[in-house]
Motif scaffolding. Sequence first.
Motif, PDB file in Angstrom:
ATOM      1  N   ASP A  19       0.845  -1.197   0.000  1.00 38.54           N
ATOM      2  CA  ASP A  19       0.000   0.000   0.000  1.00 38.54           C
ATOM      3  C   ASP A  19       0.879   1.246   0.000  1.00 38.54           C
ATOM      4  O   ASP A  19       1.739   1.423   0.863  1.00 38.54           O
ATOM      5  CB  ASP A  19      -0.913   0.019   1.228  1.00 38.54           C
ATOM      6  CG  ASP A  19      -1.958  -1.080   1.200  1.00 38.54           C
ATOM      7  OD1 ASP A  19      -2.108  -1.729   0.146  1.00 38.54           O
ATOM      8  OD2 ASP A  19      -2.617  -1.299   2.237  1.00 38.54           O
ATOM      9  N   GLY A  20       0.688   2.091  -0.990  1.00 36.27           N
ATOM     10  CA  GLY A  20       1.466   3.322  -1.075  1.00 36.27           C
ATOM     11  C   GLY A  20       2.826   3.176  -1.710  1.00 36.27           C
ATOM     12  O   GLY A  20       3.537   4.174  -1.886  1.00 36.27           O
ATOM     13  N   VAL A  21       3.220   1.945  -2.076  1.00 36.93           N
ATOM     14  CA  VAL A  21       4.520   1.714  -2.710  1.00 36.93           C
ATOM     15  C   VAL A  21       4.411   1.984  -4.207  1.00 36.93           C
ATOM     16  O   VAL A  21       3.458   1.561  -4.861  1.00 36.93           O
ATOM     17  CB  VAL A  21       5.004   0.263  -2.466  1.00 36.93           C
ATOM     18  CG1 VAL A  21       6.192  -0.084  -3.342  1.00 36.93           C
ATOM     19  CG2 VAL A  21       5.340   0.072  -0.989  1.00 36.93           C
ATOM     20  N   ASP A  22       5.406   2.685  -4.749  1.00 37.54           N
ATOM     21  CA  ASP A  22       5.416   2.994  -6.184  1.00 37.54           C
ATOM     22  C   ASP A  22       6.171   1.943  -6.991  1.00 37.54           C
ATOM     23  O   ASP A  22       5.780   1.621  -8.119  1.00 37.54           O
ATOM     24  CB  ASP A  22       6.057   4.359  -6.415  1.00 37.54           C
ATOM     25  CG  ASP A  22       5.223   5.488  -5.835  1.00 37.54           C
ATOM     26  OD1 ASP A  22       4.132   5.752  -6.376  1.00 37.54           O
ATOM     27  OD2 ASP A  22       5.638   6.085  -4.817  1.00 37.54           O
ATOM     28  N   VAL A  23       7.246   1.421  -6.427  1.00 37.30           N
ATOM     29  CA  VAL A  23       8.065   0.445  -7.145  1.00 37.30           C
ATOM     30  C   VAL A  23       8.794  -0.405  -6.118  1.00 37.30           C
ATOM     31  O   VAL A  23       9.098   0.054  -5.011  1.00 37.30           O
ATOM     32  CB  VAL A  23       9.062   1.163  -8.092  1.00 37.30           C
ATOM     33  CG1 VAL A  23      10.056   2.007  -7.312  1.00 37.30           C
ATOM     34  CG2 VAL A  23       9.773   0.172  -9.005  1.00 37.30           C
ATOM     35  N   ILE A  24       9.078  -1.660  -6.477  1.00 35.15           N
ATOM     36  CA  ILE A  24       9.779  -2.567  -5.573  1.00 35.15           C
ATOM     37  C   ILE A  24      10.932  -3.241  -6.305  1.00 35.15           C
ATOM     38  O   ILE A  24      10.794  -3.632  -7.468  1.00 35.15           O
ATOM     39  CB  ILE A  24       8.827  -3.610  -4.958  1.00 35.15           C
ATOM     40  CG1 ILE A  24       9.580  -4.542  -3.991  1.00 35.15           C
ATOM     41  CG2 ILE A  24       8.093  -4.416  -6.030  1.00 35.15           C
ATOM     42  CD1 ILE A  24       8.669  -5.401  -3.124  1.00 35.15           C
ATOM     43  N   TYR A  25      12.068  -3.356  -5.613  1.00 29.45           N
ATOM     44  CA  TYR A  25      13.240  -4.029  -6.163  1.00 29.45           C
ATOM     45  C   TYR A  25      13.763  -5.054  -5.165  1.00 29.45           C
ATOM     46  O   TYR A  25      13.720  -4.854  -3.954  1.00 29.45           O
ATOM     47  CB  TYR A  25      14.354  -3.034  -6.500  1.00 29.45           C
ATOM     48  CG  TYR A  25      14.080  -2.243  -7.757  1.00 29.45           C
ATOM     49  CD1 TYR A  25      14.299  -2.801  -9.017  1.00 29.45           C
ATOM     50  CD2 TYR A  25      13.586  -0.944  -7.696  1.00 29.45           C
ATOM     51  CE1 TYR A  25      14.033  -2.086 -10.178  1.00 29.45           C
ATOM     52  CE2 TYR A  25      13.311  -0.218  -8.850  1.00 29.45           C
ATOM     53  CZ  TYR A  25      13.537  -0.800 -10.082  1.00 29.45           C
ATOM     54  OH  TYR A  25      13.268  -0.093 -11.232  1.00 29.45           O
ATOM     55  N   GLY A  26      14.256  -6.157  -5.699  1.00 30.86           N
ATOM     56  CA  GLY A  26      14.903  -7.183  -4.901  1.00 30.86           C
ATOM     57  C   GLY A  26      16.098  -7.725  -5.655  1.00 30.86           C
ATOM     58  O   GLY A  26      16.161  -7.636  -6.882  1.00 30.86           O
ATOM     59  N   ILE A  27      17.063  -8.274  -4.912  1.00 27.93           N
ATOM     60  CA  ILE A  27      18.252  -8.841  -5.551  1.00 27.93           C
ATOM     61  C   ILE A  27      18.436 -10.285  -5.107  1.00 27.93           C
ATOM     62  O   ILE A  27      17.906 -10.708  -4.078  1.00 27.93           O
ATOM     63  CB  ILE A  27      19.527  -8.019  -5.251  1.00 27.93           C
ATOM     64  CG1 ILE A  27      19.796  -7.953  -3.738  1.00 27.93           C
ATOM     65  CG2 ILE A  27      19.425  -6.622  -5.840  1.00 27.93           C
ATOM     66  CD1 ILE A  27      20.846  -8.918  -3.256  1.00 27.93           C
ATOM     67  N   HIS A  28      19.183 -11.029  -5.917  1.00 24.64           N
ATOM     68  CA  HIS A  28      19.559 -12.395  -5.554  1.00 24.64           C
ATOM     69  C   HIS A  28      21.017 -12.607  -5.944  1.00 24.64           C
ATOM     70  O   HIS A  28      21.405 -12.377  -7.088  1.00 24.64           O
ATOM     71  CB  HIS A  28      18.679 -13.413  -6.277  1.00 24.64           C
ATOM     72  CG  HIS A  28      18.640 -14.755  -5.604  1.00 24.64           C
ATOM     73  ND1 HIS A  28      19.774 -15.509  -5.383  1.00 24.64           N
ATOM     74  CD2 HIS A  28      17.606 -15.470  -5.088  1.00 24.64           C
ATOM     75  CE1 HIS A  28      19.437 -16.636  -4.769  1.00 24.64           C
ATOM     76  NE2 HIS A  28      18.123 -16.640  -4.572  1.00 24.64           N
ATOM     77  N   LEU A  29      21.837 -13.005  -4.974  1.00 23.90           N
ATOM     78  CA  LEU A  29      23.212 -13.390  -5.274  1.00 23.90           C
ATOM     79  C   LEU A  29      23.179 -14.710  -6.030  1.00 23.90           C
ATOM     80  O   LEU A  29      22.619 -15.692  -5.543  1.00 23.90           O
ATOM     81  CB  LEU A  29      24.010 -13.528  -3.978  1.00 23.90           C
ATOM     82  CG  LEU A  29      24.152 -12.244  -3.149  1.00 23.90           C
ATOM     83  CD1 LEU A  29      24.720 -12.568  -1.772  1.00 23.90           C
ATOM     84  CD2 LEU A  29      25.032 -11.230  -3.867  1.00 23.90           C
ATOM     85  N   MET A  30      23.789 -14.751  -7.220  1.00 22.59           N
ATOM     86  CA  MET A  30      23.650 -15.913  -8.102  1.00 22.59           C
ATOM     87  C   MET A  30      24.987 -16.615  -8.333  1.00 22.59           C
ATOM     88  O   MET A  30      25.952 -15.999  -8.791  1.00 22.59           O
ATOM     89  CB  MET A  30      23.066 -15.486  -9.449  1.00 22.59           C
ATOM     90  CG  MET A  30      21.597 -15.108  -9.368  1.00 22.59           C
ATOM     91  SD  MET A  30      20.532 -16.448  -8.777  1.00 22.59           S
ATOM     92  CE  MET A  30      20.674 -17.612 -10.119  1.00 22.59           C
ATOM     93  N   ALA A  31      25.001 -17.910  -8.035  1.00 19.38           N
ATOM     94  CA  ALA A  31      26.216 -18.699  -8.201  1.00 19.38           C
ATOM     95  C   ALA A  31      26.463 -19.097  -9.650  1.00 19.38           C
ATOM     96  O   ALA A  31      27.561 -19.558  -9.977  1.00 19.38           O
ATOM     97  CB  ALA A  31      26.146 -19.945  -7.326  1.00 19.38           C
ATOM     98  N   ASN A  32      25.475 -18.951 -10.519  1.00 17.73           N
ATOM     99  CA  ASN A  32      25.680 -19.305 -11.928  1.00 17.73           C
ATOM    100  C   ASN A  32      25.848 -18.080 -12.823  1.00 17.73           C
ATOM    101  O   ASN A  32      25.785 -18.189 -14.046  1.00 17.73           O
ATOM    102  CB  ASN A  32      24.536 -20.182 -12.435  1.00 17.73           C
ATOM    103  CG  ASN A  32      23.183 -19.478 -12.379  1.00 17.73           C
ATOM    104  OD1 ASN A  32      23.071 -18.389 -11.825  1.00 17.73           O
ATOM    105  ND2 ASN A  32      22.168 -20.104 -12.942  1.00 17.73           N
TER     106      ASN A  32
END
Length: 386
Positions: free
Chosen positions: A154-167
């Motif tokens: 609620d009220g969020v304009d944009v969301i970002y997430g990251i993943h450390l990738m072994a490949n």
Amino acid sequence: MLQTKLVNEELKAWTIQQRRHFHMHPELSGQEYKTAAYVKEKLAEFGIPVDSRFSAPNVVAYFKGTEGNKTVALRADMDALPLYEEGDKPYISTVPGVMHGCGHDGHTAILLAVAKWMSSHPQLVKNNIVFIFQSSEEASPSGAKQLVEEGILDGVDVIYGIHLMANLPIGKIGFATGFAMASSDDFDITIEGVGGHGGQPQDAVDPIYIATHLIQGFQSVVSRNLHPLQAGVISFGGMQAGNSYNVIPSEVKLQGTIRAMTFEAAELMHKKTAQLTESLCASFGAKGHYTFIEGTPPLYNHPKACEFAKRVIDDTFGEDVFEKMDPTLGAEDYSYYLKEKTGAFINVGMQSEKSQYPHHHPKFDIDEDAIPTAIELMIQLALNVK
């Protein structure tokens, strides 16, 4: 290792210390109460208030920007896996049968580092920031789904997430635009037949024989019902039936998974497998009982959010760092956020000699030289949303 503009050696060392703490004290999905308490303790040190409206052990905190025209959500997952860790690292898991085998310890430490940096540079943070330390990414019920239902966006304009990738090689950052990861749903099936003597099959309704047809028939859902340009897969992972050489059992239990790359494909595959179970079993004189276990929807990286992220990566690290990635039939419950709001899920490469084992392997480890890149990326994304 990529050069960072905002993250110094002191913050890197602090983050590695936090990551190793989490690695040594892993908790399974839905049980991350000690992890949550530690995160809250650090946020309190930073002067960042925690929102108590959301269910434990999730931790949600808010940072008020100087202008507050936009609200950016940043997410990390906290849960570990039911694995016995192998190796001799000095920060090996102290909990037998539980380990951080997918990098979530790194994700949690990285988001804490972003919070620490922002608390030290409040004048540079124009946007409001929502820090999401999420429970239960690895198991069902999904922590992301729960938070979305509780109103986290609620009220969020944009969301970002990251993943450390072994490949993905260390020094690279990448993602697929559009449908990037598959849905992941499971099913249980019970075929109810009539047991009998193995030498007199005419007096029985053999559920094992029927199961062989059902297993084959399910593949027709992919090959003959799903659009040829849409990716999907159905895999059986378990079959339990009988325990004697010459006894036809009365029932067979099957279990498996359904993966699809679009919402429409996931819905179609669910519908068709349920119909096929009932009709095929009935054609042999048996009863088919189908139970669908909802998992996660497909992960859709929004093109505008991806375009913005690509610009930030190019401007921050150089134009040779970004790597366009292919979609994967792996799954991630971050998809629940992207089903509701604009955003993207971004992979930070860490493939190296130290990080040579795949995710969910008992010898999995993070190349900690990738950590400053991930911190810098999340900060730059949050600062530059307009």
